[in-house]
Motif scaffolding. Structure first.
Motif, PDB file in Angstrom:
ATOM      1  N   PHE A  90      49.910  38.796  39.373  1.00 39.63           N
ATOM      2  CA  PHE A  90      49.398  39.487  40.558  1.00 39.63           C
ATOM      3  C   PHE A  90      49.902  40.919  40.629  1.00 39.63           C
ATOM      4  O   PHE A  90      49.126  41.852  40.838  1.00 39.63           O
ATOM      5  N   PHE A  91      51.209  41.116  40.455  1.00 41.55           N
ATOM      6  CA  PHE A  91      51.758  42.469  40.546  1.00 41.55           C
ATOM      7  C   PHE A  91      51.273  43.358  39.406  1.00 41.55           C
ATOM      8  O   PHE A  91      51.083  44.559  39.595  1.00 41.55           O
ATOM      9  N   ILE A  92      51.031  42.789  38.240  1.00 41.91           N
ATOM     10  CA  ILE A  92      50.472  43.564  37.129  1.00 41.91           C
ATOM     11  C   ILE A  92      49.049  43.996  37.463  1.00 41.91           C
ATOM     12  O   ILE A  92      48.679  45.167  37.296  1.00 41.91           O
ATOM     13  N   VAL A  93      48.246  43.064  37.952  1.00 45.25           N
ATOM     14  CA  VAL A  93      46.856  43.380  38.315  1.00 45.25           C
ATOM     15  C   VAL A  93      46.811  44.384  39.463  1.00 45.25           C
ATOM     16  O   VAL A  93      46.022  45.328  39.446  1.00 45.25           O
ATOM     17  N   GLU A  94      47.682  44.203  40.451  1.00 46.41           N
ATOM     18  CA  GLU A  94      47.720  45.138  41.574  1.00 46.41           C
ATOM     19  C   GLU A  94      48.114  46.532  41.108  1.00 46.41           C
ATOM     20  O   GLU A  94      47.540  47.530  41.547  1.00 46.41           O
ATOM     21  N   LEU A 108      53.375  56.525  38.275  1.00 46.00           N
ATOM     22  CA  LEU A 108      54.654  56.174  38.887  1.00 46.00           C
ATOM     23  C   LEU A 108      54.464  55.627  40.304  1.00 46.00           C
ATOM     24  O   LEU A 108      55.230  54.771  40.750  1.00 46.00           O
ATOM     25  N   LEU A 109      53.432  56.089  41.001  1.00 42.95           N
ATOM     26  CA  LEU A 109      53.180  55.593  42.356  1.00 42.95           C
ATOM     27  C   LEU A 109      52.851  54.104  42.353  1.00 42.95           C
ATOM     28  O   LEU A 109      53.229  53.373  43.271  1.00 42.95           O
ATOM     29  N   GLY A 110      52.164  53.647  41.320  1.00 39.10           N
ATOM     30  CA  GLY A 110      51.891  52.215  41.190  1.00 39.10           C
ATOM     31  C   GLY A 110      53.159  51.413  41.013  1.00 39.10           C
ATOM     32  O   GLY A 110      53.280  50.298  41.515  1.00 39.10           O
ATOM     33  N   LEU A 111      54.133  51.990  40.323  1.00 39.84           N
ATOM     34  CA  LEU A 111      55.426  51.327  40.155  1.00 39.84           C
ATOM     35  C   LEU A 111      56.163  51.252  41.488  1.00 39.84           C
ATOM     36  O   LEU A 111      56.752  50.211  41.825  1.00 39.84           O
ATOM     37  N   TYR A 112      56.126  52.329  42.274  1.00 43.10           N
ATOM     38  CA  TYR A 112      56.725  52.303  43.617  1.00 43.10           C
ATOM     39  C   TYR A 112      56.077  51.205  44.461  1.00 43.10           C
ATOM     40  O   TYR A 112      56.760  50.476  45.174  1.00 43.10           O
ATOM     41  N   ASN A 113      54.772  51.113  44.380  1.00 40.40           N
ATOM     42  CA  ASN A 113      54.025  50.107  45.127  1.00 40.40           C
ATOM     43  C   ASN A 113      54.482  48.703  44.731  1.00 40.40           C
ATOM     44  O   ASN A 113      54.694  47.836  45.593  1.00 40.40           O
ATOM     45  N   THR A 114      54.663  48.474  43.447  1.00 37.38           N
ATOM     46  CA  THR A 114      55.093  47.164  42.962  1.00 37.38           C
ATOM     47  C   THR A 114      56.503  46.832  43.435  1.00 37.38           C
ATOM     48  O   THR A 114      56.760  45.715  43.903  1.00 37.38           O
ATOM     49  N   VAL A 115      57.407  47.781  43.339  1.00 37.58           N
ATOM     50  CA  VAL A 115      58.791  47.541  43.769  1.00 37.58           C
ATOM     51  C   VAL A 115      58.843  47.220  45.264  1.00 37.58           C
ATOM     52  O   VAL A 115      59.505  46.264  45.687  1.00 37.58           O
ATOM     53  N   ILE A 116      58.117  47.992  46.058  1.00 41.00           N
ATOM     54  CA  ILE A 116      58.065  47.729  47.499  1.00 41.00           C
ATOM     55  C   ILE A 116      57.461  46.351  47.762  1.00 41.00           C
ATOM     56  O   ILE A 116      57.944  45.595  48.605  1.00 41.00           O
ATOM     57  N   GLY A 117      56.424  46.000  47.015  1.00 44.12           N
ATOM     58  CA  GLY A 117      55.794  44.690  47.173  1.00 44.12           C
ATOM     59  C   GLY A 117      56.733  43.538  46.880  1.00 44.12           C
ATOM     60  O   GLY A 117      56.758  42.545  47.613  1.00 44.12           O
ATOM     61  N   VAL A 118      57.523  43.664  45.821  1.00 47.48           N
ATOM     62  CA  VAL A 118      58.478  42.607  45.469  1.00 47.48           C
ATOM     63  C   VAL A 118      59.542  42.470  46.556  1.00 47.48           C
ATOM     64  O   VAL A 118      59.881  41.355  46.977  1.00 47.48           O
ATOM     65  N   ILE A 119      60.052  43.601  47.027  1.00 46.55           N
ATOM     66  CA  ILE A 119      61.098  43.569  48.062  1.00 46.55           C
ATOM     67  C   ILE A 119      60.572  42.951  49.350  1.00 46.55           C
ATOM     68  O   ILE A 119      61.204  42.066  49.934  1.00 46.55           O
ATOM     69  N   ILE A 120      59.404  43.397  49.791  1.00 45.01           N
ATOM     70  CA  ILE A 120      58.836  42.878  51.049  1.00 45.01           C
ATOM     71  C   ILE A 120      58.470  41.398  50.900  1.00 45.01           C
ATOM     72  O   ILE A 120      58.676  40.608  51.827  1.00 45.01           O
ATOM     73  N   LEU A 121      57.950  40.997  49.747  1.00 41.78           N
ATOM     74  CA  LEU A 121      57.639  39.585  49.520  1.00 41.78           C
ATOM     75  C   LEU A 121      58.902  38.741  49.648  1.00 41.78           C
ATOM     76  O   LEU A 121      58.888  37.684  50.288  1.00 41.78           O
ATOM     77  N   GLY A 122      59.990  39.218  49.058  1.00 41.42           N
ATOM     78  CA  GLY A 122      61.255  38.499  49.166  1.00 41.42           C
ATOM     79  C   GLY A 122      61.761  38.419  50.593  1.00 41.42           C
ATOM     80  O   GLY A 122      62.293  37.394  51.018  1.00 41.42           O
ATOM     81  N   LEU A 123      61.589  39.506  51.346  1.00 37.09           N
ATOM     82  CA  LEU A 123      62.035  39.503  52.743  1.00 37.09           C
ATOM     83  C   LEU A 123      61.195  38.573  53.609  1.00 37.09           C
ATOM     84  O   LEU A 123      61.723  37.870  54.473  1.00 37.09           O
ATOM     85  N   PHE A 124      59.902  38.567  53.385  1.00 35.76           N
ATOM     86  CA  PHE A 124      59.009  37.769  54.229  1.00 35.76           C
ATOM     87  C   PHE A 124      59.028  36.281  53.885  1.00 35.76           C
ATOM     88  O   PHE A 124      58.956  35.441  54.770  1.00 35.76           O
ATOM     89  N   PHE A 125      59.074  35.957  52.608  1.00 36.27           N
ATOM     90  CA  PHE A 125      58.859  34.571  52.190  1.00 36.27           C
ATOM     91  C   PHE A 125      60.006  34.018  51.345  1.00 36.27           C
ATOM     92  O   PHE A 125      59.789  33.121  50.531  1.00 36.27           O
TER      93      PHE A 125
END
Length: 136
Positions: A90-94, A108-125
């Motif tokens: 999912f994160f690769i496709v995103e 590089l912005l896509g990498l920032y997006n992925t890192v933020i996504g992983v962190i928020i996913l961990g916080l939420f779920f």
């Protein structure tokens, strides 16, 4: 923190993109160029800031609609291995989707997006994700 349901999946993606676009506004002086440099009065500052926020939200809607459903179905997976493979995919496709359609000039912005996504996913779920591996 959150239970797995469709509304929480959409909420996760919404919050993720709000945080990402907020950070993005200050990378490369985007907000400065779009709002601050064009203001003479505080009313104009408010209007341009409001317009900037609406534009960001408008561009976020397709991302939220596409990825909210996918995150929901990935989170519903019971087995930890399938979940991990799916979330990595999912994160690769995103990343590819975001960099191709939204930011082709700056990968590089896509990498920032992925890192933020992983962190928020961990916080939420985090409890839900942990239970996939403890119960396996």
């Amino acid at each position: 923190m959150f239970k797995i349901n469709l509304a929480n999946s959409f909420f996760y993606v919404f919050i993720k993109y709000i945080i990402f676009f907020f950070i993005l506004a200050f990378i490369g002086n985007r907000f400065n160029n779009a709002v601050i440099d064009k203001t003479e009065t505080s009313l104009k500052m408010f209007q341009l800031t409001f317009k900037y926020i609406l534009t960001v939200l408008l561009y976020s809607i397709p991302l939220i609609l596409v990825f909210g459903f996918i995150v929901y179905f990935i989170l519903k997976m019971k087995r930890g291995l399938y979940f991990m493979l799916s979330i990595v995919l999912f994160f690769i496709v995103e990343y590819i989707f975001y960099t191709y359609f939204y930011s082709p000039s700056d990968k590089l912005l896509g990498l920032y997006n992925t890192v933020i996504g992983v962190i928020i996913l961990g916080l939420f779920f985090h409890k839900t994700i942990r239970s996939k591996f403890i119960g396996s």
